[in-house]
Design a protein around this motif. Structure first.
Motif, PDB file in Angstrom:
ATOM      1  N   UNK A  82       0.830  -1.203   0.000  1.00 19.50           N
ATOM      2  CA  UNK A  82       0.000   0.000   0.000  1.00 19.50           C
ATOM      3  C   UNK A  82       0.868   1.259   0.000  1.00 19.50           C
ATOM      4  N   UNK A  83       1.918   1.264   0.807  1.00 20.88           N
ATOM      5  CA  UNK A  83       2.816   2.421   0.834  1.00 20.88           C
ATOM      6  C   UNK A  83       3.468   2.634  -0.524  1.00 20.88           C
ATOM      7  N   UNK A  84       3.875   1.546  -1.158  1.00 18.64           N
ATOM      8  CA  UNK A  84       4.538   1.677  -2.465  1.00 18.64           C
ATOM      9  C   UNK A  84       3.566   2.208  -3.515  1.00 18.64           C
ATOM     10  N   UNK A  85       2.304   1.775  -3.472  1.00 26.01           N
ATOM     11  CA  UNK A  85       1.314   2.285  -4.414  1.00 26.01           C
ATOM     12  C   UNK A  85       1.054   3.769  -4.182  1.00 26.01           C
ATOM     13  N   UNK A  86       0.953   4.156  -2.905  1.00 24.27           N
ATOM     14  CA  UNK A  86       0.734   5.566  -2.600  1.00 24.27           C
ATOM     15  C   UNK A  86       1.923   6.411  -3.061  1.00 24.27           C
ATOM     16  N   UNK A  87       3.112   5.859  -2.938  1.00 28.35           N
ATOM     17  CA  UNK A  87       4.322   6.587  -3.341  1.00 28.35           C
ATOM     18  C   UNK A  87       4.274   6.961  -4.823  1.00 28.35           C
ATOM     19  N   UNK A  88       3.712   6.074  -5.645  1.00 31.22           N
ATOM     20  CA  UNK A  88       3.659   6.350  -7.088  1.00 31.22           C
ATOM     21  C   UNK A  88       2.318   6.938  -7.506  1.00 31.22           C
ATOM     22  N   UNK A  89       1.500   7.327  -6.532  1.00 31.85           N
ATOM     23  CA  UNK A  89       0.266   8.041  -6.832  1.00 31.85           C
ATOM     24  C   UNK A  89      -0.974   7.197  -6.988  1.00 31.85           C
ATOM     25  N   UNK A  90      -0.887   5.887  -6.755  1.00 33.31           N
ATOM     26  CA  UNK A  90      -2.067   5.025  -6.863  1.00 33.31           C
ATOM     27  C   UNK A  90      -2.756   4.973  -5.497  1.00 33.31           C
ATOM     28  N   UNK A  91      -3.433   6.076  -5.144  1.00 36.34           N
ATOM     29  CA  UNK A  91      -4.061   6.163  -3.827  1.00 36.34           C
ATOM     30  C   UNK A  91      -5.287   5.271  -3.717  1.00 36.34           C
ATOM     31  N   UNK A  92      -5.985   5.085  -4.833  1.00 38.44           N
ATOM     32  CA  UNK A  92      -7.139   4.179  -4.809  1.00 38.44           C
ATOM     33  C   UNK A  92      -6.704   2.758  -4.469  1.00 38.44           C
ATOM     34  N   UNK A  93      -5.623   2.305  -5.123  1.00 39.27           N
ATOM     35  CA  UNK A  93      -5.113   0.964  -4.838  1.00 39.27           C
ATOM     36  C   UNK A  93      -4.623   0.829  -3.409  1.00 39.27           C
ATOM     37  N   UNK A  94      -3.971   1.890  -2.926  1.00 37.53           N
ATOM     38  CA  UNK A  94      -3.468   1.870  -1.547  1.00 37.53           C
ATOM     39  C   UNK A  94      -4.619   1.794  -0.548  1.00 37.53           C
ATOM     40  N   UNK A  95      -5.658   2.618  -0.775  1.00 40.91           N
ATOM     41  CA  UNK A  95      -6.810   2.616   0.137  1.00 40.91           C
ATOM     42  C   UNK A  95      -7.540   1.278   0.112  1.00 40.91           C
ATOM     43  N   UNK A  96      -7.638   0.676  -1.047  1.00 47.23           N
ATOM     44  CA  UNK A  96      -8.312  -0.620  -1.148  1.00 47.23           C
ATOM     45  C   UNK A  96      -7.618  -1.655  -0.271  1.00 47.23           C
ATOM     46  N   UNK A  97      -6.290  -1.625  -0.250  1.00 50.68           N
ATOM     47  CA  UNK A  97      -5.538  -2.558   0.600  1.00 50.68           C
ATOM     48  C   UNK A  97      -5.757  -2.232   2.075  1.00 50.68           C
ATOM     49  N   UNK A  98      -5.625  -0.956   2.426  1.00 50.44           N
ATOM     50  CA  UNK A  98      -5.700  -0.561   3.838  1.00 50.44           C
ATOM     51  C   UNK A  98      -7.108  -0.706   4.400  1.00 50.44           C
ATOM     52  N   UNK A  99      -8.100  -0.704   3.546  1.00 55.69           N
ATOM     53  CA  UNK A  99      -9.489  -0.874   3.990  1.00 55.69           C
ATOM     54  C   UNK A  99      -9.941  -2.326   3.907  1.00 55.69           C
ATOM     55  N   UNK A 100      -9.051  -3.193   3.453  1.00 55.79           N
ATOM     56  CA  UNK A 100      -9.434  -4.574   3.206  1.00 55.79           C
ATOM     57  C   UNK A 100      -9.164  -5.511   4.355  1.00 55.79           C
ATOM     58  N   UNK A 101      -8.807  -6.733   3.995  1.00 60.15           N
ATOM     59  CA  UNK A 101      -8.660  -7.830   4.961  1.00 60.15           C
ATOM     60  C   UNK A 101      -7.715  -7.491   6.106  1.00 60.15           C
ATOM     61  N   UNK A 102      -6.605  -6.831   5.807  1.00 61.24           N
ATOM     62  CA  UNK A 102      -5.584  -6.571   6.827  1.00 61.24           C
ATOM     63  C   UNK A 102      -5.665  -5.150   7.388  1.00 61.24           C
TER      64      UNK A 102
END
Length: 609
Positions: free
Chosen positions: A197-217
């Motif tokens: 999630x941090x790596x996705x946010x670093x490159x600007x994919x905030x939607x992908x990062x939020x999906x991970x952080x709001x998901x199973x873990x």
């Protein structure tokens, strides 16, 4: 344990980190070196490979220093051994541990590289070189090391660092696949998800990062402070400020520290928070070391956890959270000078500077530098005058120094900042009441104790202190006994609270019942001078004069052995000596107090009555 094994890898924890043998009590590394030199000088060096007396002394001193976590001394002696020609894998690793512990990376990194070349199998050497490569941005070298089976930095640390190295090379698809691969290993899913999630946010994919952080873990990730901050920043980038505010308030409430308060204010004003938790792939690697350190706390030897926090700072020197954890670990290991230096390394511009300064002051107190600690906290209170925690820390330190009037004023400031009190605020009111009582302000203190009990009615500490105070003053004796009995019920193994019950019974003339309670209290706290003195008085009251003198002798012995700063001011050692000389009856007569007089025993001491 399976989880920790995955974190550590296949390499066993080095003996330099997990020594079971202890040095003789009171023996320092320098004393050991001197003793070993003297002993070794008596032995014949018939075998060419036998160590010289100097080498034997240095080895023993180094081992003892390591066992006592005296990393500076250990580093010094291990360096001497290596200079003298001891280049064994064990000595090299012990030296490396000490160098990392004192953050001497100019020595640690070259040593670790030499150890890898020699294929010593040191996990810590692999961790160190991997961190150094990440700091330098040498991603090709980092990937090569992570893939080298002969150098094992641990599957989690090595795998996550390799994934971040791929991010550093701009290979996001490969990096994502690497994070996913780690996440498939049992118990490592949350770690891999967080870093992906941090790596996705670093490159600007905030939607992908939020999906991970709001998901199973998500719940596990946002159980950590840094996880919450990362997710809040990501939500803000997605223009979901209300969700970010709700996340912060849900995890931390409304009484926020400066960093979270600043985030909360900006979010409430509609400002977009920048994503700052990782600024580049190097920061991502530092986050790996810190994440693993947090997971190791309490389940691995503290020096092994310290290796990770120190190496996180090798990668990212301004990572304040890692520095703060290093300082806390060093403080726990009683390496106060190193802890104080680590706390002091955190910049005043850091959002957790206040926590570092409070920690530095507490370490100073434990090191016996109380005046310096008060100075630190007073300065912090000038810088952060609206933080209740700073005033509480100052009040606590002043109270320990018996500067009760000043302590009460510091607690006044804290209580004014708290606002409408919550149940968890009972301790501040209780602490202020103690300071007021010790300052002779009984009316204010009594009111404060009552306020603390309103906030938390069953707190045994408050019940005991107020009840004991009433007994000592001869006021509200029935209520006082009820309070102390309730405290005993809440804390049945607390010798000091049982002492209060015994003393209350003694003061009300119930000597036989008092003796039973006081004997139980001393069984629980056998070396406390005040409790032994109380037991002596009670035994005298029931006619057991020989035993009473024995207890007074113990009280005198323990009281004179204590550090004067730790001896309770309620115990007058001169009065104990006088009781030993002439007995309690004569002492009470000379003091103009009424003689001992028992009341009929009615079972008043029974907690069930």
């Amino acid at each position: 344990m399976a989880f920790i094994a995955l974190l550590m890898g296949s390499v066993a924890i080095t003996s330099a980190l997990a020594q079971d043998k202890k040095a003789p009590a009171g023996q320092s590394a320098q004393d050991a070196a001197t003793a070993a030199d003297a002993q070794a000088a008596k032995d014949d060096a018939d075998v060419a490979n036998d160590p010289t007396p100097e080498e034997a002394g240095a080895y023993l001193a180094a081992r003892i220093a390591s066992q006592q976590f005296d990393f500076e001394q250990a580093a010094n002696y291990y360096r001497k051994l290596m200079t003298a020609g001891d280049v064994s894998a064990e000595t090299a690793e012990a030296t490396l541990v000490a160098e990392i512990a004192i953050a001497d990376f100019n020595r640690a990194v070259p040593l670790a590289r030499e150890m890898l070349k020699a294929q010593t199998g040191s996990q810590i050497a692999a961790m160190t070189v991997l961190a150094a490569d990440a700091k330098a941005g040498d991603w090709a070298a980092a990937i090569k090391l992570a893939d080298d089976e002969s150098a094992d930095p641990g599957p989690l640390l090595g795998g996550l660092t390799r994934a971040w190295a791929l991010v550093g090379e701009g290979k996001m698809s490969d990096a994502a696949a690497a994070f996913d691969k780690i996440g498939k290993q049992q118990t490592l899913g949350a770690f891999a998800a967080y870093h992906k999630a941090l790596s996705l946010a670093l490159v600007g994919d905030y939607e992908g990062a939020d999906k991970i952080l709001s998901g199973e873990h998500g719940a596990m990730i946002t159980s950590t402070r840094r996880g919450v901050i990362a997710h809040a920043e990501i939500l803000s980038q997605l223009e979901r400020d209300k969700d970010a505010l709700a996340l912060i308030e849900d995890r931390f409430g409304t009484n926020l520290d400066p960093q979270l308060e600043a985030m909360h204010t900006k979010l409430a004003a509609g400002e977009t928070l920048p994503f700052t938790v990782v600024r580049n792939a190097t920061d991502g690697v530092a986050e790996v070391y810190f994440s693993v350190a947090q997971a190791l706390i309490g389940d691995a030897p503290d020096p092994f956890t310290l290796m990770h926090t120190r190496l996180a700072n090798l990668v990212q020197p301004d990572m304040s959270d890692a520095t703060l954890l290093s300082a806390s670990l060093l403080d726990k290991m009683k390496q106060y000078d190193l802890a104080i230096a680590a706390y002091a390394a955190i910049s005043p511009k850091s959002p957790i500077y206040h926590a570092a300064e409070i920690g530095r002051a507490e370490a100073m107190v434990r090191a016996g530098r109380n005046d310096a600690a008060i100075e630190v906290l007073e300065n912090l209170a000038r810088i952060q005058p609206k933080m209740s925690g700073v005033w509480i820390a100052l009040g606590d330190t002043l109270r320990r120094e018996k500067r009760f009037g000043e302590a009460a004023k510091a607690y006044d400031q804290a209580i004014a900042l708290i606002g409408p009190p919550k149940p968890e605020d009972w301790f501040v009111y209780y602490s202020r009441a103690i300071a007021q009582e010790r300052s002779g302000e009984w009316d204010a203190a009594e009111k404060g104790f009552r306020e603390a009990l309103k906030l938390s009615p069953d707190q045994p500490s408050v019940l005991n202190y107020l009840g004991y105070s009433y007994v000592d003053r001869g006021e509200n004796l029935d209520e006082a006994l009820d309070m102390i009995r309730k405290a005993v019920k809440e804390r049945p193994d607390a010798g000091f609270i049982i002492d209060s019950l015994g003393w209350a019974l003694y003061k009300t003339g119930h000597y036989q019942e008092a003796a039973k309670e006081m004997e139980r209290a001393v069984e629980l706290e056998p070396r406390d001078p005040l409790l032994n003195d109380h037991l002596g008085d009670v035994l005298w009251a029931v006619g057991r004069h020989r035993e009473a003198r024995f207890q007074w002798s113990r009280a005198l012995s323990f009281g004179t052995q204590q550090d004067p700063a730790e001896t309770t001011e309620d115990l007058d050692l001169d009065r104990v000596r006088l009781k030993l000389s002439v007995g309690l009856d004569q002492v009470l007569k000379d003091e103009g107090k009424p003689p001992l007089k028992a009341v009929p025993e009615t079972g008043v001491g029974d907690a069930n009555n």
